[in-house]
Scaffold this motif. Structure first.
Motif, PDB file in Angstrom:
ATOM      1  N   ILE A   1       0.866  -1.187   0.000  1.00  0.00           N
ATOM      2  CA  ILE A   1       0.000   0.000   0.000  1.00  0.00           C
ATOM      3  C   ILE A   1       0.898   1.231   0.000  1.00  0.00           C
ATOM      4  CG2 ILE A   1      -1.677   1.342   1.333  1.00  0.00           C
ATOM      5  CD1 ILE A   1      -2.750  -1.224   2.506  1.00  0.00           C
ATOM      6  N   LEU A   2       0.627   2.154  -0.932  1.00  0.00           N
ATOM      7  CA  LEU A   2       1.278   3.470  -0.932  1.00  0.00           C
ATOM      8  C   LEU A   2       0.233   4.475  -0.472  1.00  0.00           C
ATOM      9  CD1 LEU A   2       3.318   5.710  -1.691  1.00  0.00           C
ATOM     10  CD2 LEU A   2       2.551   5.479  -4.063  1.00  0.00           C
TER      11      LEU A   2
ATOM     12  N   VAL B   1      -2.808   2.341  -4.285  1.00  0.00           N
ATOM     13  CA  VAL B   1      -2.433   3.747  -4.083  1.00  0.00           C
ATOM     14  C   VAL B   1      -3.626   4.418  -3.401  1.00  0.00           C
ATOM     15  CG1 VAL B   1      -1.845   5.942  -5.189  1.00  0.00           C
ATOM     16  CG2 VAL B   1      -0.915   3.784  -6.084  1.00  0.00           C
ATOM     17  N   VAL B   2      -3.408   4.943  -2.178  1.00  0.00           N
ATOM     18  CA  VAL B   2      -4.525   5.477  -1.391  1.00  0.00           C
ATOM     19  C   VAL B   2      -4.235   6.925  -0.974  1.00  0.00           C
ATOM     20  CG1 VAL B   2      -5.951   5.152   0.660  1.00  0.00           C
ATOM     21  CG2 VAL B   2      -5.011   3.144  -0.505  1.00  0.00           C
ATOM     22  N   HIS B   3      -4.924   7.873  -1.604  1.00  0.00           N
ATOM     23  CA  HIS B   3      -4.892   9.259  -1.130  1.00  0.00           C
ATOM     24  C   HIS B   3      -6.097   9.435  -0.187  1.00  0.00           C
ATOM     25  CE1 HIS B   3      -2.386  10.792  -4.839  1.00  0.00           C
ATOM     26  NE2 HIS B   3      -1.829   9.792  -4.228  1.00  0.00           N
TER      27      HIS B   3
ATOM     28  N   ILE C   1      -2.605  -2.367 -10.159  1.00  0.00           N
ATOM     29  CA  ILE C   1      -2.484  -1.226  -9.240  1.00  0.00           C
ATOM     30  C   ILE C   1      -3.882  -0.623  -9.072  1.00  0.00           C
ATOM     31  CG2 ILE C   1      -1.259   0.933  -8.757  1.00  0.00           C
ATOM     32  CD1 ILE C   1       0.634   0.075 -11.183  1.00  0.00           C
ATOM     33  N   TYR C   2      -4.364  -0.567  -7.846  1.00  0.00           N
ATOM     34  CA  TYR C   2      -5.703  -0.064  -7.557  1.00  0.00           C
ATOM     35  C   TYR C   2      -5.620   1.350  -7.002  1.00  0.00           C
ATOM     36  CZ  TYR C   2      -5.824  -5.182  -7.131  1.00  0.00           C
ATOM     37  OH  TYR C   2      -5.630  -6.533  -7.306  1.00  0.00           O
ATOM     38  N   GLY C   3      -6.555   2.216  -7.389  1.00  0.00           N
ATOM     39  CA  GLY C   3      -6.564   3.592  -6.905  1.00  0.00           C
ATOM     40  C   GLY C   3      -7.740   3.871  -5.989  1.00  0.00           C
TER      41      GLY C   3
ATOM     42  N   ASP D   1      -1.023   9.269 -10.265  1.00  0.00           N
ATOM     43  CA  ASP D   1       0.001   8.476  -9.574  1.00  0.00           C
ATOM     44  C   ASP D   1      -0.031   7.020 -10.020  1.00  0.00           C
ATOM     45  OD1 ASP D   1       0.980  10.670  -8.369  1.00  0.00           O
ATOM     46  OD2 ASP D   1       0.350  10.169  -6.331  1.00  0.00           O
ATOM     47  N   VAL D   2      -1.238   6.473 -10.153  1.00  0.00           N
ATOM     48  CA  VAL D   2      -1.331   5.090 -10.638  1.00  0.00           C
ATOM     49  C   VAL D   2      -0.753   5.006 -12.051  1.00  0.00           C
ATOM     50  CG1 VAL D   2      -2.927   3.255 -11.358  1.00  0.00           C
ATOM     51  CG2 VAL D   2      -3.267   4.432  -9.163  1.00  0.00           C
ATOM     52  N   ALA D   3      -1.094   5.972 -12.893  1.00  0.00           N
ATOM     53  CA  ALA D   3      -0.599   5.958 -14.284  1.00  0.00           C
ATOM     54  C   ALA D   3       0.925   6.090 -14.310  1.00  0.00           C
ATOM     55  CB  ALA D   3      -1.258   7.077 -15.086  1.00  0.00           C
TER      56      ALA D   3
END
Lengths: 192, 192
Positions: free
Chosen positions: A35-36, A88-90, A168-170, A152-154
Motif C-alpha cells: 500500500i502506498l 495507491v490510497v490518497h 495497481i488499484y486507486g 500516480d497510478v498511471a
C-alpha cells in the motif's frame, strides 16, 4: 527526554512485552501486496486495510504520491520481496491540497518555523531564518483528489521497472467515515 | 477482483462501521511528532510506538532512509503541520542489507520478475523482460545498521530546510523482540 520521546519508549516497552509469536515472521510480506499512502496522522493503514504484522508493505509520504522514492520502494517490494498487487490510497482533507509549490517556497523563504493557516490561506508567523532551498523541490501538491490518484497510478504503471503483471488499484480514504472509495479511472489505468 | 483486493475492502468495511468519534480528528498531528521508518511488513509503527489515529505523521519507504522524498515529507510535516520532534527507525533483518546497487541493477537487467535469495545471494529466476532503467537509481541499500541510522539522522539534521530546533532521534527496531534500541551516535547527531 521530552514527554513524547518518553511516551513512545514506554508504549514500545508494553508492545514488546506481549510480542509473542511475531518473533518468527519472515521478511517477505505474507499476503504479497503493498500500500502506498499518505503520512497523514489520521490514517492507520493496518487498521483501515486490515493488516497484521507481516502481511504487507506500507509506503507513506506527504500525499501518498508516486514519487521516485515511492517507486524505488515498490520496485524493491516486487522484485526482491514478491508483492504482486499494489494499492495507491490518497485521502479527503489532505494537507497537500492546501498549498502550491509557489506558496511553500514563499513560506520557506520567510522562515523555517511552522506557519499558520487561516481563512486567507497560509501565513508565516515564524521568527527563525528562512531558506531558498525550497525552490529546487517539487512539493508534489494535489489540486484534484481523483485526478491525483489517477496520475500516480498511471505514473507507476508506465514506469520501465514496473512489470505489466502487477495490478495497481486507486482509492481515496474518507477521513470522516474511514471508508475506502475506489477511483475507477485510476484502477482502470492500473490494470495488469 | 483478487482475493487480497476483496479482503482489503471487507476489512475496511468493518473498520468504517466502528469509526465513531475519529470523524472529527483535525489535520495536524495531535502529539506533534513524526516517525520515518521502513516499509517492512513486520513493522507496525502505530503499535510499536503507541499511536492512535490523529497522533503523528508516519513516513515509510524501503529502508526508512532519509531520501529527498522523506525530507520533503518531514519539511511539510514541520512547516505546515507543526511536528516538533522526529524519530528515524531502521530495523534488524532489513531487506536493504541483502543487496547492493550493483546486484539490484544486474537483477533488473535480467528480468523484472521477483528474484529468489539463496545461500549464495540473490538469483534471477524470472521469465519476463528486464530493463536497464535501474542503473539510474540509487537503491539506498544499507551495509551497517547503526551507521545507516546515524547517516540518515545526520543528513536530515544538515538539510537547509530543517530548523535547528527540531530534535531527531535514531533507533533500530528489533523484529525478533519488538523493542526499539537507541542508536546513541544518531540521536546525538540529531540533537536540537
Amino acid at each position: 527526554m521530552t514527554k513524547v520521546h518518553d511516551e513512545v519508549l514506554k508504549a514500545n516497552e508494553a508492545y514488546a512485552k506481549s510480542f509473542g509469536d511475531k518473533a518468527d515472521l519472515p521478511m517477505p510480506p505474507a499476503r504479497r501486496f503493498a500500500i502506498l499512502t499518505c503520512m497523514d496522522a489520521r490514517l492507520d493503514p493496518a487498521k483501515f486495510a486490515g493488516l497484521a504484522e507481516g502481511d504487507a508493505h506500507v509506503i507513506r509520504n506527504a500525499g501518498g504520491r508516486a514519487s521516485d522514492d515511492a517507486i524505488r520502494s515498490l520496485v524493491i517490494s516486487h522484485k526482491l520481496l514478491g508483492t504482486k498487487e499494489w494499492f495507491v490510497v490518497h485521502h479527503t482533507d489532505c494537507g497537500m491540497e492546501t498549498f502550491t509549490n509557489e506558496i511553500m517556497r514563499d513560506l520557506l523563504r520567510q522562515s523555517l518555523d511552522t506557519a499558520e493557516i487561516g481563512p486567507d490561506g497560509w501565513k508565516d508567523v515564524g521568527q527563525g531564518p528562512g531558506s531558498t532551498a525550497g525552490e529546487a523541490i517539487d512539493w508534489l501538491t494535489i489540486s484534484d483528489q481523483a485526478k491525483g490518484v489517477a496520475e500516480d497510478v498511471a505514473r507507476i504503471r508506465a514506469h520501465p521497472l514496473v512489470p505489466g503483471g502487477v495490478p495497481i488499484y486507486g482509492y481515496i480514504y474518507d477521513v470522516r467515515s474511514g471508508t475506502l472509495i475506489e477511483v475507477p479511472e485510476a484502477t482502470a489505468a492500473g490494470k495488469a
